[in-house]
Write a protein that holds these residues in place. Structure first.
Motif, PDB file in Angstrom:
ATOM      1  N   LEU A 301      60.862  19.846  94.584  1.00  0.00           N
ATOM      2  CA  LEU A 301      60.676  18.871  94.820  1.00  0.00           C
ATOM      3  C   LEU A 301      60.964  18.372  96.321  1.00  0.00           C
ATOM      4  N   GLY A 302      61.666  18.992  96.973  1.00  0.00           N
ATOM      5  CA  GLY A 302      61.846  18.609  98.478  1.00  0.00           C
ATOM      6  C   GLY A 302      60.833  19.083  99.402  1.00  0.00           C
ATOM      7  N   ASP A 303      60.062  19.877  98.717  1.00  0.00           N
ATOM      8  CA  ASP A 303      58.832  20.415  99.600  1.00  0.00           C
ATOM      9  C   ASP A 303      59.202  21.477 100.872  1.00  0.00           C
ATOM     10  N   ASP A 304      60.045  22.490  99.901  1.00  0.00           N
ATOM     11  CA  ASP A 304      60.531  23.844 100.566  1.00  0.00           C
ATOM     12  C   ASP A 304      60.093  24.972  99.541  1.00  0.00           C
ATOM     13  N   PRO A 305      58.927  25.393  99.406  1.00  0.00           N
ATOM     14  CA  PRO A 305      58.460  26.339  98.647  1.00  0.00           C
ATOM     15  C   PRO A 305      59.158  27.530  98.710  1.00  0.00           C
ATOM     16  N   GLY A 306      59.326  27.850  99.884  1.00  0.00           N
ATOM     17  CA  GLY A 306      59.990  29.482 100.316  1.00  0.00           C
ATOM     18  C   GLY A 306      61.365  29.415  99.795  1.00  0.00           C
ATOM     19  N   ALA A 307      62.210  28.339 100.106  1.00  0.00           N
ATOM     20  CA  ALA A 307      63.625  28.283  99.410  1.00  0.00           C
ATOM     21  C   ALA A 307      63.589  28.130  97.965  1.00  0.00           C
ATOM     22  N   ALA A 308      62.574  27.432  97.364  1.00  0.00           N
ATOM     23  CA  ALA A 308      62.647  27.371  96.148  1.00  0.00           C
ATOM     24  C   ALA A 308      62.038  28.703  95.367  1.00  0.00           C
ATOM     25  N   ARG A 309      61.402  29.572  95.803  1.00  0.00           N
ATOM     26  CA  ARG A 309      60.988  30.768  95.284  1.00  0.00           C
ATOM     27  C   ARG A 309      62.144  31.699  95.409  1.00  0.00           C
ATOM     28  N   GLY A 310      62.885  31.448  96.596  1.00  0.00           N
ATOM     29  CA  GLY A 310      64.090  32.296  96.666  1.00  0.00           C
ATOM     30  C   GLY A 310      65.033  32.221  95.635  1.00  0.00           C
ATOM     31  N   GLN A 311      65.376  31.258  94.906  1.00  0.00           N
ATOM     32  CA  GLN A 311      66.032  30.898  94.021  1.00  0.00           C
ATOM     33  C   GLN A 311      65.476  31.061  92.630  1.00  0.00           C
ATOM     34  N   LEU A 312      64.213  30.737  92.526  1.00  0.00           N
ATOM     35  CA  LEU A 312      63.523  30.835  90.917  1.00  0.00           C
ATOM     36  C   LEU A 312      63.189  32.300  90.738  1.00  0.00           C
ATOM     37  N   VAL A 313      62.318  33.046  91.799  1.00  0.00           N
ATOM     38  CA  VAL A 313      61.967  34.262  91.416  1.00  0.00           C
ATOM     39  C   VAL A 313      62.822  35.220  90.827  1.00  0.00           C
ATOM     40  N   PRO A 314      64.216  35.304  91.390  1.00  0.00           N
ATOM     41  CA  PRO A 314      65.297  36.143  90.737  1.00  0.00           C
ATOM     42  C   PRO A 314      65.571  35.826  89.333  1.00  0.00           C
ATOM     43  N   LEU A 315      65.253  34.593  88.766  1.00  0.00           N
ATOM     44  CA  LEU A 315      65.525  34.261  87.642  1.00  0.00           C
ATOM     45  C   LEU A 315      64.704  35.008  86.558  1.00  0.00           C
ATOM     46  N   LEU A 316      63.395  35.114  87.003  1.00  0.00           N
ATOM     47  CA  LEU A 316      62.501  35.894  86.292  1.00  0.00           C
ATOM     48  C   LEU A 316      62.971  37.212  85.684  1.00  0.00           C
ATOM     49  N   TYR A 317      63.673  37.981  86.514  1.00  0.00           N
ATOM     50  CA  TYR A 317      64.361  39.247  86.168  1.00  0.00           C
ATOM     51  C   TYR A 317      65.769  39.283  85.555  1.00  0.00           C
ATOM     52  N   GLN A 318      66.548  38.226  85.639  1.00  0.00           N
ATOM     53  CA  GLN A 318      68.016  38.453  85.265  1.00  0.00           C
ATOM     54  C   GLN A 318      68.180  37.286  84.088  1.00  0.00           C
ATOM     55  N   GLY A 319      67.426  36.457  83.744  1.00  0.00           N
ATOM     56  CA  GLY A 319      67.790  35.309  83.006  1.00  0.00           C
ATOM     57  C   GLY A 319      67.353  35.387  81.658  1.00  0.00           C
ATOM     58  N   SER A 320      67.793  34.460  80.683  1.00  0.00           N
ATOM     59  CA  SER A 320      67.131  34.418  79.471  1.00  0.00           C
ATOM     60  C   SER A 320      65.807  34.107  79.272  1.00  0.00           C
ATOM     61  N   LYS A 321      65.101  34.286  78.118  1.00  0.00           N
ATOM     62  CA  LYS A 321      63.825  34.048  78.019  1.00  0.00           C
ATOM     63  C   LYS A 321      63.660  32.471  78.306  1.00  0.00           C
ATOM     64  N   GLY A 322      64.353  31.754  77.743  1.00  0.00           N
ATOM     65  CA  GLY A 322      64.417  30.197  78.034  1.00  0.00           C
ATOM     66  C   GLY A 322      64.556  29.883  79.715  1.00  0.00           C
ATOM     67  N   LEU A 323      65.405  30.564  80.261  1.00  0.00           N
ATOM     68  CA  LEU A 323      65.651  30.223  81.632  1.00  0.00           C
ATOM     69  C   LEU A 323      64.339  30.836  82.503  1.00  0.00           C
ATOM     70  N   GLN A 324      63.861  31.893  82.061  1.00  0.00           N
ATOM     71  CA  GLN A 324      62.839  32.285  82.880  1.00  0.00           C
ATOM     72  C   GLN A 324      61.694  31.417  82.468  1.00  0.00           C
ATOM     73  N   ALA A 325      61.350  30.932  81.462  1.00  0.00           N
ATOM     74  CA  ALA A 325      60.020  29.938  81.201  1.00  0.00           C
ATOM     75  C   ALA A 325      60.399  28.816  82.077  1.00  0.00           C
ATOM     76  N   LYS A 326      61.444  28.279  82.186  1.00  0.00           N
ATOM     77  CA  LYS A 326      61.969  27.053  83.054  1.00  0.00           C
ATOM     78  C   LYS A 326      61.600  27.527  84.365  1.00  0.00           C
ATOM     79  N   ALA A 327      62.188  28.698  84.903  1.00  0.00           N
ATOM     80  CA  ALA A 327      61.699  29.001  86.263  1.00  0.00           C
ATOM     81  C   ALA A 327      60.236  29.113  86.718  1.00  0.00           C
ATOM     82  N   ARG A 328      59.408  29.703  85.569  1.00  0.00           N
ATOM     83  CA  ARG A 328      57.992  29.865  85.755  1.00  0.00           C
ATOM     84  C   ARG A 328      57.361  28.531  85.832  1.00  0.00           C
ATOM     85  N   LEU A 329      57.726  27.499  85.100  1.00  0.00           N
ATOM     86  CA  LEU A 329      57.434  26.221  85.190  1.00  0.00           C
ATOM     87  C   LEU A 329      57.553  25.804  86.521  1.00  0.00           C
ATOM     88  N   TRP A 330      58.603  25.744  87.097  1.00  0.00           N
ATOM     89  CA  TRP A 330      58.778  25.253  88.665  1.00  0.00           C
ATOM     90  C   TRP A 330      57.798  26.120  89.643  1.00  0.00           C
TER      91      TRP A 330
END
Length: 782
Positions: A301-330
């Motif tokens: 939301l703060g227009d920092d896509p690089g930092a956003a991906r730095g937090q969201l992408v790891p969740l695709l590999y270590q989060g629960s199914k629901g958490l992964q879906a939320k990360a993919r939405l962002w």
């Protein structure tokens, strides 16, 4: 790795529990009775070994009995353990910490051959158990003296620093909250008596004057600010207090609350700071993944896509199914912000049904999903999403843009009257200049689609909008709309001019799509210029819009334009650039043949070496035969007839008709008409007859007439008419056959051949003359 804050109050709690925790601190206090017997357990990874720390409620002597895979500690009756599970999950080598009877505690580990070291600490009282490869480990030697006068007890070994922490590590919250300062009790009593405003004023004055204030009082002030609706002051005080006191047990609650406050105020960048501190100070917190998701959302939301991906992408590999879906939405939200609408639409569809409640609770996600469908998906789905947004979030800052996007979706469905109403609704609102201009551009397009505005007028209005806000989103959309209207009328040059002003603007994905659109228009625009006899204008379009690498479809028109201009070297250079970019293709080999034609038409001897290079070493060129013919024709144009005869004689694979014609013409040019006729006559008699061009028969007839072979001449001319020749040659042959018939006193033949020779050229005039003289000639002969 860092030291784990093991007690439950220090793991991230749900957002709804944050204020409750702080309120309990500042208004209610804690249970001292439970704290008297609780032993908090903390642990940390020190590289070669791990450490387990027991925070004791009071000093007690340490008695340890080590064994294979375990160490037993003498335990005090009544003591209880807190934080064991979190510590055990954090340390892979720690298998258990559990009671064995009333006075024994066992710490078990694996593998069983690890070294063990135990020692007590004071102020506050603690027991320390180190397990691992202790001998020689950096910082592993126990100190010689205690931190207070407790007789020879070693002081604590500092924990290994955590990435992002200050050197030496940031102290973690103690397992048991310290006794609150006496001043806090006094402020609580004043608050209960209704003196909230006085307490806020007094504490605020202390904070402004720079007076030292305990963390508990700072958290109290922040909580009171929030109760009074002073959100910004509350967030600032909570954030400043928490970041200065990472060891305080309620710092975690304060960090989450401060972030929530800043986010609610729309300060997304500021809202990231408390969560950054949370992850930095408590890297093994059990709710770390949830905090990462919140932080990634704020970065997005703060227009920092690089930092956003730095937090969201790891969740695709270590989060629960629901958490992964939320990360993919962002992550899909980021794709929309970058203009990758098609892929974003796919990601939204694939993940929003997995966590429908989460998706529905975030208006930014709904609006972004609608925009993705408008620009790169299904207009019907877009309308469903955008209507939901408009109905539920009419007070949101993106509400006017949602109406605009609904207009675009209605336009895609050809519902232009509805689109017009939506655009005009946006114009009736107080919106920013860029959004207003985008709505105006939408109105122009809708009116044009409804037939109320002509194309030239619509383009002029769109030009005005674009020029009024250059380099804006409105200018981008207005230029694209104008280009689309012009393209619909096959005015490709003007459409390119509209898009050309946008080159270099926009987001990377949009620039890519713009380049693809320009590449699609360019060949059509160049072809139109060539067909109108303007090769220079065609190449100007290529030079201005082709880019690097140029589009494959425009290459042949660029080559033809340069050949028409006689710029043979430039044509070869353009061809070489294409082959470098795309490799050698059948298309580029066709252009090589066209360059050879250009050399022949220009009579440039350099073309001989060019063609020889293409045909060298027996190259399997698809235009090999045609290139050989062009080389022979170039020799003829250069008056090198002897060379031409030798070339045709030694070159196999040349088309028979072309080879015979070229040899005959060379012989004729050398003053050997009889040889020329024999060459053509011999080839034609050996040919099957079908597929022989009429022009070749006509040429053989002309040669026959020149060398006095009248019967052969008549025969070949008649065959030429039967095989088919151009109109001008039809008239010529009919006149020749008519005159021949007249010489033979075949007046019926004269009439047959000369009667249909029309026009006002030399052949028609000759036919008319002989037709007029025929009665006189017949009379004289009679």
């Amino acid at each position: 790795m860092g030291v784990q804050a093991a007690k439950k109050p220090f793991r991230a709690a749900p957002a709804a529990a944050v204020l409750g925790g702080l309120a309990a601190l500042v208004l209610g206090g804690g249970s001292a009775a439970a704290a008297d017997q609780a032993v908090g357990v903390r642990c940390g990874d020190h590289g070669a070994y791990f450490r387990v720390v027991f925070d004791l409620p009071r000093s007690a002597p340490l008695s340890a009995d080590p064994g294979a895979g375990r160490v037993a500690l003498r335990w005090q009756e009544g003591w209880t353990l807190e934080g064991v599970e979190a510590c055990r999950r954090a340390m892979a080598g720690l298998t258990a910490v559990e009671r064995r009877g009333a006075d024994r505690l066992e710490v078990r580990y694996a593998p069983s051959d690890l070294e063990v070291r135990t020692f007590p600490l004071e102020d506050p009282p603690r027991w320390v158990v180190d397990v691992g490869r202790i001998e020689g480990a950096e910082g592993a030697a126990p100190p010689a003296a205690a931190s207070s006068g407790s007789g020879g007890e070693p002081p604590p070994v500092p924990p290994a620093p955590v990435a992002g922490m200050a050197e030496g590590g940031v102290p973690l919250p103690p397992a048991i909250p310290p006794q609150p300062p006496k001043a806090l009790d006094e402020y609580r009593k004043r608050i209960q008596r209704g003196g909230v405003n006085e307490v806020v004023a007094e504490l605020g004055a202390k904070a402004r004057d720079g007076n030292a204030m305990s963390p508990a009082l700072g958290f109290l002030l922040g909580t009171l600010h929030q109760r009074q609706g002073q959100e910004l002051d509350a967030g600032r005080v909570l954030w400043n207090t928490a970041r200065a006191n990472p060891e305080h047990p309620y710092t975690t609650d304060a960090l989450r609350t401060a972030s929530k406050i800043f986010n609610g105020l729309g300060f997304h960048y500021q809202a990231t700071k408390p969560l950054e501190a949370y992850l930095r100070h408590y890297p093994q917190d059990s709710n770390r993944a949830t905090i990462q998701l919140r932080l990634g959302r704020l970065y997005a939301l703060g227009d920092d896509p690089g930092a956003a991906r730095g937090q969201l992408v790891p969740l695709l590999y270590q989060g629960s199914k629901g958490l992964q879906a939320k990360a993919r939405l962002w992550l899909a939200y980021l794709l929309v912000e970058e203009g990758q609408f098609g892929e974003a639409a796919k990601q939204f569809r694939a993940n929003r049904e997995t966590v429908p409640g989460y998706f529905s609770a975030h208006p930014e996600l709904i609006a972004a999903a609608g925009q993705a469908e408008v620009q790169g998906g299904d207009a019907g789905k877009a309308l469903t999403l955008l209507r939901e947004f408009s109905q539920r979030f009419s007070g949101h800052s993106r509400y006017p843009e949602a109406l605009l996007l609904q207009g675009h979706a209605q336009g895609r469905q050809e519902a232009w009257r509805k689109a017009l109403d939506l655009y005009r609704k946006v114009l009736g609102m107080e919106v920013q200049a860029d959004l207003r201009a985008r709505a105006r551009a939408g109105v122009v397009e809708a009116l044009h689609a409804l037939g109320e505005v002509k194309t030239d007028s619509a383009v002029a209005r769109l030009d005005t909008i674009a020029e009024g806000l250059p380099y804006s989103r409105a200018a981008w959309e207005a230029r694209h709309t104008a280009a689309r209207l012009l393209e619909g009328q096959e005015r490709y040059g003007r459409a390119l001019k509209q898009l050309g002003t946008l080159l270099g603007q926009g987001r990377p994905a949009e620039r890519k799509r713009l380049r693809q659109r320009v590449h699609g228009l360019l060949p059509r625009a160049m072809r139109a210029k060539l067909e109108s006899g303007a090769p220079f204008e065609a190449f100007k379009l290529f030079n201005r819009h082709a880019g690097d690498p140029p589009p494959p479809g425009a290459g042949k028109y660029a080559t033809r334009a340069l050949l028409a201009l006689g710029a043979l070297k430039a044509a070869r250079r353009t061809l070489a650039e294409y082959q470098e970019a795309y490799g050698e293709t059948v298309q580029s080999q066709r252009w090589e043949y066209e360059v050879a034609q250009g050399y022949r038409e220009a009579g440039d001897p350099a073309g001989l070496a060019w063609i020889d290079g293409l045909l060298a070493d027996g190259a399997d060129h698809p235009w090999k035969a045609e290139l050989g013919v062009e080389r022979a024709r170039l020799l003829a144009k250069l008056d090198r007839h002897e060379d031409l005869l030798r070339y045709v004689e030694k070159t196999s694979g040349l088309p028979g008709a072309d080879a015979a014609r070229l040899r005959a013409r060379a012989q004729e040019a050398l003053g050997r008409p009889k040889s020329a006729f024999r060459t053509l006559d011999g080839w034609l008699r050996g040919a099957a007859g079908s597929g022989v061009p009429g022009s070749l028969y006509a040429e053989a007839g002309d040669l026959a007439a020149r060398v006095g072979q009248v019967y052969d001449a008549r025969d070949y001319w008649q065959k030429a008419l039967k095989a088919g020749v151009p109109d001008w040659q039809v008239r010529q042959l009919r006149v020749l056959l008519g005159v021949d018939a007249l010489h033979r006193e075949d007046f019926a033949g004269v009439k047959e051949y000369l009667k249909d020779v029309e026009g006002d050229g030399a052949f028609a005039r000759t036919a008319a003359t002989y037709t007029a003289l025929m009665p006189m000639i017949r009379e004289r002969l009679d």
